[in-house]
Each structure stands twice: as C-alpha cells, then as structure tokens.
Design an enzyme around this catalytic site. Structure first.
Site, PDB file in Angstrom:
ATOM      1  N   ASP A 240       0.852  -1.199   0.000  1.00 18.79           N
ATOM      2  CA  ASP A 240       0.000   0.000   0.000  1.00 18.79           C
ATOM      3  C   ASP A 240       0.891   1.254   0.000  1.00 18.79           C
ATOM      4  O   ASP A 240       0.394   2.375  -0.109  1.00 18.79           O
ATOM      5  CB  ASP A 240      -1.007  -0.008   1.162  1.00 18.79           C
ATOM      6  CG  ASP A 240      -0.333  -0.055   2.525  1.00 18.79           C
ATOM      7  OD1 ASP A 240       0.914  -0.096   2.595  1.00 18.79           O
ATOM      8  OD2 ASP A 240      -1.069  -0.053   3.534  1.00 18.79           O
TER       9      ASP A 240
ATOM     10  N   ASP B 176      -1.079  -6.301  -0.836  1.00 14.52           N
ATOM     11  CA  ASP B 176      -1.156  -5.721   0.506  1.00 14.52           C
ATOM     12  C   ASP B 176      -2.603  -5.293   0.760  1.00 14.52           C
ATOM     13  O   ASP B 176      -3.141  -4.458   0.016  1.00 14.52           O
ATOM     14  CB  ASP B 176      -0.234  -4.496   0.540  1.00 14.52           C
ATOM     15  CG  ASP B 176       0.241  -4.157   1.931  1.00 14.52           C
ATOM     16  OD1 ASP B 176      -0.094  -4.892   2.873  1.00 14.52           O
ATOM     17  OD2 ASP B 176       0.970  -3.155   2.055  1.00 14.52           O
TER      18      ASP B 176
ATOM     19  N   LYS C  21      -1.039  -9.680   2.314  1.00 12.14           N
ATOM     20  CA  LYS C  21      -0.358  -9.267   3.544  1.00 12.14           C
ATOM     21  C   LYS C  21      -1.312  -8.415   4.374  1.00 12.14           C
ATOM     22  O   LYS C  21      -2.064  -7.611   3.809  1.00 12.14           O
ATOM     23  CB  LYS C  21       0.907  -8.465   3.225  1.00 12.14           C
ATOM     24  CG  LYS C  21       1.597  -7.916   4.472  1.00 12.14           C
ATOM     25  CD  LYS C  21       2.960  -7.328   4.172  1.00 12.14           C
ATOM     26  CE  LYS C  21       2.944  -5.900   3.715  1.00 12.14           C
ATOM     27  NZ  LYS C  21       2.321  -4.945   4.661  1.00 12.14           N
TER      28      LYS C  21
ATOM     29  N   GLU D   1      -1.511  -6.134   8.231  1.00 10.80           N
ATOM     30  CA  GLU D   1      -0.746  -5.544   9.337  1.00 10.80           C
ATOM     31  C   GLU D   1      -1.354  -5.963  10.672  1.00 10.80           C
ATOM     32  O   GLU D   1      -2.562  -6.187  10.771  1.00 10.80           O
ATOM     33  CB  GLU D   1      -0.771  -4.019   9.239  1.00 10.80           C
ATOM     34  CG  GLU D   1      -0.026  -3.479   8.041  1.00 10.80           C
ATOM     35  CD  GLU D   1       0.007  -1.945   8.030  1.00 10.80           C
ATOM     36  OE1 GLU D   1      -0.541  -1.319   8.954  1.00 10.80           O
ATOM     37  OE2 GLU D   1       0.594  -1.401   7.087  1.00 10.80           O
TER      38      GLU D   1
ATOM     39  N   GLU E 220       9.040  -4.300  10.521  1.00 11.12           N
ATOM     40  CA  GLU E 220       9.395  -2.969  10.027  1.00 11.12           C
ATOM     41  C   GLU E 220       9.847  -2.071  11.181  1.00 11.12           C
ATOM     42  O   GLU E 220       9.146  -1.935  12.196  1.00 11.12           O
ATOM     43  CB  GLU E 220       8.192  -2.342   9.301  1.00 11.12           C
ATOM     44  CG  GLU E 220       8.523  -0.956   8.748  1.00 11.12           C
ATOM     45  CD  GLU E 220       7.539  -0.435   7.703  1.00 11.12           C
ATOM     46  OE1 GLU E 220       6.605  -1.174   7.329  1.00 11.12           O
ATOM     47  OE2 GLU E 220       7.725   0.705   7.258  1.00 11.12           O
TER      48      GLU E 220
HETATM   49  O1  KIV Z   1       3.484  -1.220   1.714  1.00 18.20           O
HETATM   50  C1  KIV Z   1       4.665  -1.593   1.756  1.00 18.20           C
HETATM   51  O2  KIV Z   1       5.482  -1.283   0.890  1.00 18.20           O
HETATM   52  C2  KIV Z   1       5.068  -2.416   2.878  1.00 18.20           C
HETATM   53  C3  KIV Z   1       6.507  -2.761   3.003  1.00 18.20           C
HETATM   54  C4  KIV Z   1       7.271  -1.614   3.517  1.00 18.20           C
HETATM   55  C5  KIV Z   1       6.712  -3.972   3.827  1.00 18.20           C
HETATM   56  O3  KIV Z   1       4.247  -2.778   3.657  1.00 18.20           O
END
Ligand code: KIV
Length: 309
Positions: A52, A91, A120, A122, A189
């Site tokens: 994202d 994401d 993915k 969070e 992160e």
């Molecule tokens: O959105 C993104 O690019 C991320 C990475 C920094 C892991 O979540």
C-alpha cells in the site's frame, strides 16, 4: 527448431518455506506496475509485494490510509501480469480486513480478480483471528508488525518500535501470534536489529525485515527507494541506482532537442512517396514546399493548408 519450450513455474509459499529451511536469505521488493514487475521477475526476485506504499510512492498521497481496494487490485493485476515466476503478494489496504468476513472476501479478490498468490495484513495479536480466517479460506497470508503504516493515526510519528522492555515483549508476542494465526512469513518494520534477530530465532516462519537489521530471514525494500527515484530516501534504504538523475537528464535532453528541432531526426521519421501526397493535395511537383511542411505556404491550385480535411 528455434524458441525455448521451457515453461516458467510460479513460486509458491512452499518454495518460500524451502528457501528458509535451506538457510537462504529471501529478497522481496515492492512493485506497482507491469514493466517494473517484468524486470524484477527477470532479475530473479522471488517475492513481489504490491504494497500500500503505492499510495505515497506512485499516487502522490500523503499516507497509506487513502489507498483503496480498487487501487490495490488495479496495481496488483498489473504486477501479476508482468511477473511470471515471482510470488505476488497483495497488501490489504486500510479497513479492508477489519471484520473476518470482509477480510476473507477482500483477500479472495486479490487472488481471483488480480492474480496475486498471497496477501499481507498488518498487526499481531489483534489480527491473529483474521489471519486464521484468511488462511483457512486457502489464501496464503503474510503478517506485518513493528511500524505498521495503516496504524499511523493511532501510533503517532514514524519511529523504531521495540527499544524498551514493554515494546520488545509486545513485539515478540505479536510475532508469535502472527505465526500461530498461520502466516507463511512476517514483515518486521523498524525494529532494533537485536530484537528482530531474536524474533527470527524464535519463529519457524521467515522474517522479512525493513529497517530491522541483517539478522532477519530476508529483506524488503520499496522499489522507488532502491532505484533512487526521489531525492530523499529513508535511513534504512540504500539507493542502488539514480533513476531521478537518469530521468531528469533524459527529459531535459529530449526537451532541448525538441526546442532545437533535432528531434525527431531522420531515424525516427517516416516519409511517403511525394507524388502520392502531390496527388492527394492536388498540386504539381513545382508547388511542393521544401519539406512539404511549411504552414505559411499556399499551394496554387491545391488544397489550402488551413482547410479542415
Ligand atoms: O506497503 C509496503 O510497501 C510495505 C513494506 C514496507 C513492507 O508494507
């Protein structure tokens, strides 16, 4: 016979587990578009994350909160079309997994509509049940703890998390929750190096670090940081190219050539048989302008240059 018959096999989460088992460090890069995905695939990057971070890096938003499902699906589909071998991870954007049912439905869209192989999300303990639900639906899921951009409004300014006892304990706990939820890997992160290494030692699944030191099982970087598109880059990144300089130089040189009249040159130009044009314009050879391009010329007996054809 010419042409290769070799078929490219898409990597799976099983391949990721095998790399980890074999002790190989795992590179992951973000990608947001078709041509970059194609190049990163050709470079052999095994994991492509359609992060994202597209919001800041490509769309000019101030943060990740503004990125929608539609935008994520659009960019993920472009990346999935470009990469034939890499495992493509979509994401899940802000609020797209705030309920378990919504999470499964939205995660499913990344696979069925955009062609990703995984998603993915969070969050640690608070996201464990969501990860479980998504994984149970057959969708490989990557976790993400430490600094989580979607929580920026609650968490305050961007910073390293885990330096004090309480945060370090919490992060260890969060990492285990993500693993227990069934994630195949986890992004760490902005976590201190020693803590990231300790988490990595305690997990079965690979950790992919960004600003988390060299002790993680793999590393991820935002592609625009890696390529040096912006004059600024975060402390944890290292530009491996100067695309900003390259693009500025190319655009400036091209505009200069346009102004000077040296672009396009003969190599970039197609000509036609002058007689054909004479016929179309109803003019004789003697009426022809030097290059047939002078708008000031009136062609006696021909079609006036200002006439709408
Ligand atoms: O959105 C993104 O690019 C991320 C990475 C920094 C892991 O979540």
């Amino acid at each position: 016979m010419s042409g290769s018959t070799e078929t490219i096999r898409r990597l799976t989460v099983g391949d990721v587990a095998k790399l980890h088992e074999d002790g190989q460090r795992i590179p992951m890069l973000t990608a947001y578009d078709y041509p970059t995905a194609k190049l990163l695939d050709e470079a052999g990057i095994p994991l492509l994350l359609v992060g994202d971070s597209v919001g800041r890096a490509m769309l000019g938003y101030e943060n990740e909160i503004s990125v929608t499902m539609d935008a994520m699906l659009h960019h993920t589909a472009a990346v999935a079309r470009g990469a034939k071998r890499a495992l493509v991870i979509g994401d899940m954007p802000f609020l797209s997994y705030s309920t378990a049912d919504g999470a499964v439905a939205n995660a499913g869209r990344f696979l069925s509509e955009a062609g990703a192989q995984a998603v993915k999300v969070e969050g640690g303990v608070r996201t464990q049940r969501t990860i479980e639900a998504i994984v149970k639906a057959g969708i490989p899921t990557m976790g993400h703890i430490g600094w989580t951009p979607q929580a920026a409004n609650a968490a305050g300014k961007v910073r390293v998390l885990g330096k004090n006892r309480e945060q370090a304990r919490t992060l260890l706990h969060e990492a285990l929750a993500v693993q227990e939820g069934g994630a195949f890997a986890i992004v760490l992160e902005l976590v201190p190096e020693q803590l990231a290494a300790a988490i990595t030692d305690r997990l079965r699944i690979p950790t992919i670090g960004i600003g988390a030191g060299a002790g993680c099982s793999g590393q991820v970087q935002v592609i625009t940081d890696l390529l040096g598109i912006d004059a600024w880059h975060p402390k944890h990144s290292k530009p491996y190219a100067d695309l900003r300089g390259t693009i500025l130089a190319a655009a400036t040189a091209w505009a200069g050539d346009v102004v000077a009249g040296t672009f396009p040159g003969t190599e970039q130009t197609v000509r036609m048989d002058d007689e054909v044009l004479d016929e179309v314009l109803g003019r004789g050879q003697s009426d022809r302008g030097a290059a047939g391009r002078n708008a000031d010329e009136m062609i006696p007996g021909g079609i006036p240059l200002d006439r709408d054809l």
